[in-house]
Design a protein around this motif. Structure first.
Motif, PDB file in Angstrom:
ATOM      1  N   PRO A   1      54.077   1.553 -60.377  1.00 38.55           N
ATOM      2  CA  PRO A   1      53.477   0.585 -61.304  1.00 38.55           C
ATOM      3  C   PRO A   1      52.185   0.005 -60.705  1.00 38.55           C
ATOM      4  CG  PRO A   1      55.837   0.197 -61.078  1.00 38.55           C
ATOM      5  CD  PRO A   1      55.463   1.226 -60.055  1.00 38.55           C
ATOM      6  N   LEU A   2      51.115  -0.004 -61.488  1.00 38.78           N
ATOM      7  CA  LEU A   2      49.795  -0.355 -60.952  1.00 38.78           C
ATOM      8  C   LEU A   2      49.650  -1.803 -60.527  1.00 38.78           C
ATOM      9  CD1 LEU A   2      47.490   1.738 -63.286  1.00 38.78           C
ATOM     10  CD2 LEU A   2      48.365   2.301 -61.022  1.00 38.78           C
ATOM     11  N   GLU A   3      50.434  -2.703 -61.079  1.00 44.28           N
ATOM     12  CA  GLU A   3      50.300  -4.129 -60.738  1.00 44.28           C
ATOM     13  C   GLU A   3      51.330  -4.584 -59.707  1.00 44.28           C
ATOM     14  OE1 GLU A   3      47.800  -5.878 -61.558  1.00 44.28           O
ATOM     15  OE2 GLU A   3      46.997  -4.995 -63.386  1.00 44.28           O
ATOM     16  N   SER A   4      51.999  -3.656 -59.043  1.00 46.12           N
ATOM     17  CA  SER A   4      53.039  -4.026 -58.081  1.00 46.12           C
ATOM     18  C   SER A   4      52.512  -3.962 -56.648  1.00 46.12           C
ATOM     19  CB  SER A   4      54.245  -3.090 -58.245  1.00 46.12           C
ATOM     20  OG  SER A   4      53.928  -1.803 -57.765  1.00 46.12           O
ATOM     21  N   ARG A   5      53.401  -4.208 -55.703  1.00 45.56           N
ATOM     22  CA  ARG A   5      53.094  -4.041 -54.278  1.00 45.56           C
ATOM     23  C   ARG A   5      54.167  -3.169 -53.638  1.00 45.56           C
ATOM     24  NH1 ARG A   5      49.414  -7.553 -51.152  1.00 45.56           N
ATOM     25  NH2 ARG A   5      47.657  -7.405 -52.552  1.00 45.56           N
ATOM     26  N   GLU A   6      54.537  -2.115 -54.322  1.00 41.77           N
ATOM     27  CA  GLU A   6      55.553  -1.210 -53.811  1.00 41.77           C
ATOM     28  C   GLU A   6      54.925  -0.198 -52.853  1.00 41.77           C
ATOM     29  OE1 GLU A   6      58.124   0.511 -56.859  1.00 41.77           O
ATOM     30  OE2 GLU A   6      57.391  -1.027 -58.238  1.00 41.77           O
ATOM     31  N   ILE A   7      55.773   0.349 -52.003  1.00 40.12           N
ATOM     32  CA  ILE A   7      55.342   1.400 -51.087  1.00 40.12           C
ATOM     33  C   ILE A   7      56.217   2.622 -51.345  1.00 40.12           C
ATOM     34  CG2 ILE A   7      55.202   2.099 -48.680  1.00 40.12           C
ATOM     35  CD1 ILE A   7      54.626  -0.833 -47.992  1.00 40.12           C
ATOM     36  N   GLY A   8      55.584   3.757 -51.493  1.00 42.16           N
ATOM     37  CA  GLY A   8      56.303   5.004 -51.748  1.00 42.16           C
ATOM     38  C   GLY A   8      55.680   6.129 -50.948  1.00 42.16           C
ATOM     39  N   ARG A   9      55.497   7.259 -51.603  1.00 43.24           N
ATOM     40  CA  ARG A   9      54.950   8.438 -50.917  1.00 43.24           C
ATOM     41  C   ARG A   9      53.503   8.197 -50.522  1.00 43.24           C
ATOM     42  NH1 ARG A   9      51.652  12.290 -53.401  1.00 43.24           N
ATOM     43  NH2 ARG A   9      51.011  11.733 -55.500  1.00 43.24           N
ATOM     44  N   GLY A  10      53.082   8.873 -49.466  1.00 43.72           N
ATOM     45  CA  GLY A  10      51.685   8.802 -49.062  1.00 43.72           C
ATOM     46  C   GLY A  10      51.268   7.479 -48.447  1.00 43.72           C
ATOM     47  N   TYR A  11      52.230   6.778 -47.825  1.00 46.43           N
ATOM     48  CA  TYR A  11      51.925   5.483 -47.204  1.00 46.43           C
ATOM     49  C   TYR A  11      52.634   5.416 -45.858  1.00 46.43           C
ATOM     50  CZ  TYR A  11      50.577   0.545 -47.240  1.00 46.43           C
ATOM     51  OH  TYR A  11      49.983  -0.667 -46.975  1.00 46.43           O
ATOM     52  N   LEU A  12      51.880   5.156 -44.803  1.00 52.39           N
ATOM     53  CA  LEU A  12      52.453   5.065 -43.464  1.00 52.39           C
ATOM     54  C   LEU A  12      52.370   3.611 -42.985  1.00 52.39           C
ATOM     55  CD1 LEU A  12      53.661   6.635 -41.056  1.00 52.39           C
ATOM     56  CD2 LEU A  12      51.341   6.923 -40.210  1.00 52.39           C
ATOM     57  N   ILE A  13      53.520   3.040 -42.648  1.00 55.97           N
ATOM     58  CA  ILE A  13      53.585   1.649 -42.180  1.00 55.97           C
ATOM     59  C   ILE A  13      53.013   1.566 -40.766  1.00 55.97           C
ATOM     60  CG2 ILE A  13      55.113  -0.280 -41.602  1.00 55.97           C
ATOM     61  CD1 ILE A  13      55.008   0.174 -44.578  1.00 55.97           C
ATOM     62  N   THR A  14      52.084   0.610 -40.563  1.00 59.06           N
ATOM     63  CA  THR A  14      51.446   0.425 -39.251  1.00 59.06           C
ATOM     64  C   THR A  14      51.570  -1.011 -38.765  1.00 59.06           C
ATOM     65  OG1 THR A  14      49.314  -0.026 -40.297  1.00 59.06           O
ATOM     66  CG2 THR A  14      49.760   2.266 -39.667  1.00 59.06           C
ATOM     67  N   ASP A  15      52.642  -1.691 -39.147  1.00 60.91           N
ATOM     68  CA  ASP A  15      52.832  -3.109 -38.789  1.00 60.91           C
ATOM     69  C   ASP A  15      52.635  -3.397 -37.314  1.00 60.91           C
ATOM     70  OD1 ASP A  15      53.301  -4.511 -41.094  1.00 60.91           O
ATOM     71  OD2 ASP A  15      55.470  -4.235 -41.050  1.00 60.91           O
ATOM     72  N   SER A  16      53.127  -2.541 -36.452  1.00 61.73           N
ATOM     73  CA  SER A  16      53.170  -2.871 -35.031  1.00 61.73           C
ATOM     74  C   SER A  16      51.839  -2.671 -34.313  1.00 61.73           C
ATOM     75  CB  SER A  16      54.250  -2.040 -34.336  1.00 61.73           C
ATOM     76  OG  SER A  16      53.934  -0.663 -34.438  1.00 61.73           O
ATOM     77  N   PHE A  17      50.850  -2.034 -34.945  1.00 65.29           N
ATOM     78  CA  PHE A  17      49.619  -1.819 -34.195  1.00 65.29           C
ATOM     79  C   PHE A  17      48.332  -2.060 -34.975  1.00 65.29           C
ATOM     80  CE2 PHE A  17      49.466   2.296 -36.103  1.00 65.29           C
ATOM     81  CZ  PHE A  17      50.680   2.925 -35.889  1.00 65.29           C
ATOM     82  N   THR A  18      48.420  -2.822 -36.054  1.00 70.46           N
ATOM     83  CA  THR A  18      47.211  -3.292 -36.738  1.00 70.46           C
ATOM     84  C   THR A  18      47.445  -4.729 -37.187  1.00 70.46           C
ATOM     85  OG1 THR A  18      47.951  -2.546 -38.930  1.00 70.46           O
ATOM     86  CG2 THR A  18      46.584  -1.008 -37.648  1.00 70.46           C
ATOM     87  N   ARG A  19      46.347  -5.414 -37.404  1.00 68.07           N
ATOM     88  CA  ARG A  19      46.422  -6.784 -37.927  1.00 68.07           C
ATOM     89  C   ARG A  19      45.134  -7.058 -38.680  1.00 68.07           C
ATOM     90  NH1 ARG A  19      48.912 -11.823 -36.469  1.00 68.07           N
ATOM     91  NH2 ARG A  19      48.372 -13.163 -38.204  1.00 68.07           N
ATOM     92  N   ASP A  20      45.264  -7.405 -39.959  1.00 67.71           N
ATOM     93  CA  ASP A  20      44.061  -7.694 -40.741  1.00 67.71           C
ATOM     94  C   ASP A  20      43.851  -9.199 -40.819  1.00 67.71           C
ATOM     95  OD1 ASP A  20      46.440  -7.565 -42.410  1.00 67.71           O
ATOM     96  OD2 ASP A  20      45.124  -7.933 -44.112  1.00 67.71           O
ATOM     97  N   PHE A  21      42.592  -9.589 -40.949  1.00 60.48           N
ATOM     98  CA  PHE A  21      42.215 -11.004 -40.963  1.00 60.48           C
ATOM     99  C   PHE A  21      41.528 -11.324 -42.287  1.00 60.48           C
ATOM    100  CE2 PHE A  21      42.001  -9.621 -36.501  1.00 60.48           C
ATOM    101  CZ  PHE A  21      42.973 -10.435 -35.967  1.00 60.48           C
TER     102      PHE A  21
END
Length: 196
Positions: A162-182
């Motif tokens: 769904p275009l207005e959501s914040r879901e994660i599915g195929r083609g997405y790699l989680i990088t929580d542990s080594f990036t941080r956006d400001f």
């Protein structure tokens, strides 16, 4: 592969905190974006382009490009530059490990990197497909069928979500542990406090 570091946003939530754009905020005495350029130079011999109208964004080992369009947030992908590229966000702190992962991850067409809140990079190996998704999201936004016109909508269109959501599915790699956006001063101050 070419690297496009996107740094021509408006920085509304940052609100000129510290009297500088957020990309120039320092981590250990080095501007965030300059650090990204340096790490890329150390890791690859690919061309590095920084997109910005601000002359302060001239960094050794990269060239600055002034985008032809910067009306919508999605324009940060600088349509005239789209080839088989890695798009990186200028306001993101990347560890060396993060950049190695982004560079080395294979994809048949495109892959997005980030966490549940933010996309921090997009690797494109099928520029026509990526350009199609960007333009489709713009068309939907301009026609009033979408409320937002950002990287998330491009990802969701690509992933069939769904275009207005914040879901994660195929083609997405989680990088929580080594990036941080400001995005805000609070994001930056929290990160700096954690460094001490």
């Amino acid at each position: 592969m070419r690297f496009v570091i996107m740094a021509d946003g408006k920085g509304i939530r940052w609100n000129n905190y510290l009297g500088i754009p957020k990309h120039l905020a320092e981590i250990n005495g080095e501007p965030i974006i300059s650090r990204t350029v340096r790490l890329l130079r150390d890791l690859t011999d690919g061309e590095i382009i920084v997109t910005s109208h601000d002359e302060r964004y001239e960094f050794e080992g990269s060239r600055r490009h002034e985008p032809l369009k910067n009306r919508l947030e999605i324009d940060r992908f600088t349509e005239e530059l789209i080839e088989d590229d890695i798009f990186l966000y200028g306001d993101t702190y990347y560890t060396e490990s993060a950049l190695k992962t982004i560079i080395c991850t294979k994809t048949e067409d495109m892959i997005f990197f980030g966490n549940s809140k933010s996309i921090v990079a997009v690797k494109v190996t099928d520029s026509e497909l990526f350009r199609y998704h960007l333009n489709r999201v713009k068309q939907l936004y301009i026609s009033g069928k979408l409320q937002k016109c950002k990287g998330w909508q491009v990802y969701h269109l690509y992933a069939g979500l769904p275009l207005e959501s914040r879901e994660i599915g195929r083609g997405y790699l989680i990088t929580d542990s080594f990036t941080r956006d400001f995005n805000s001063p609070d994001d930056y101050n929290d990160f700096i406090a954690g460094q001490v």
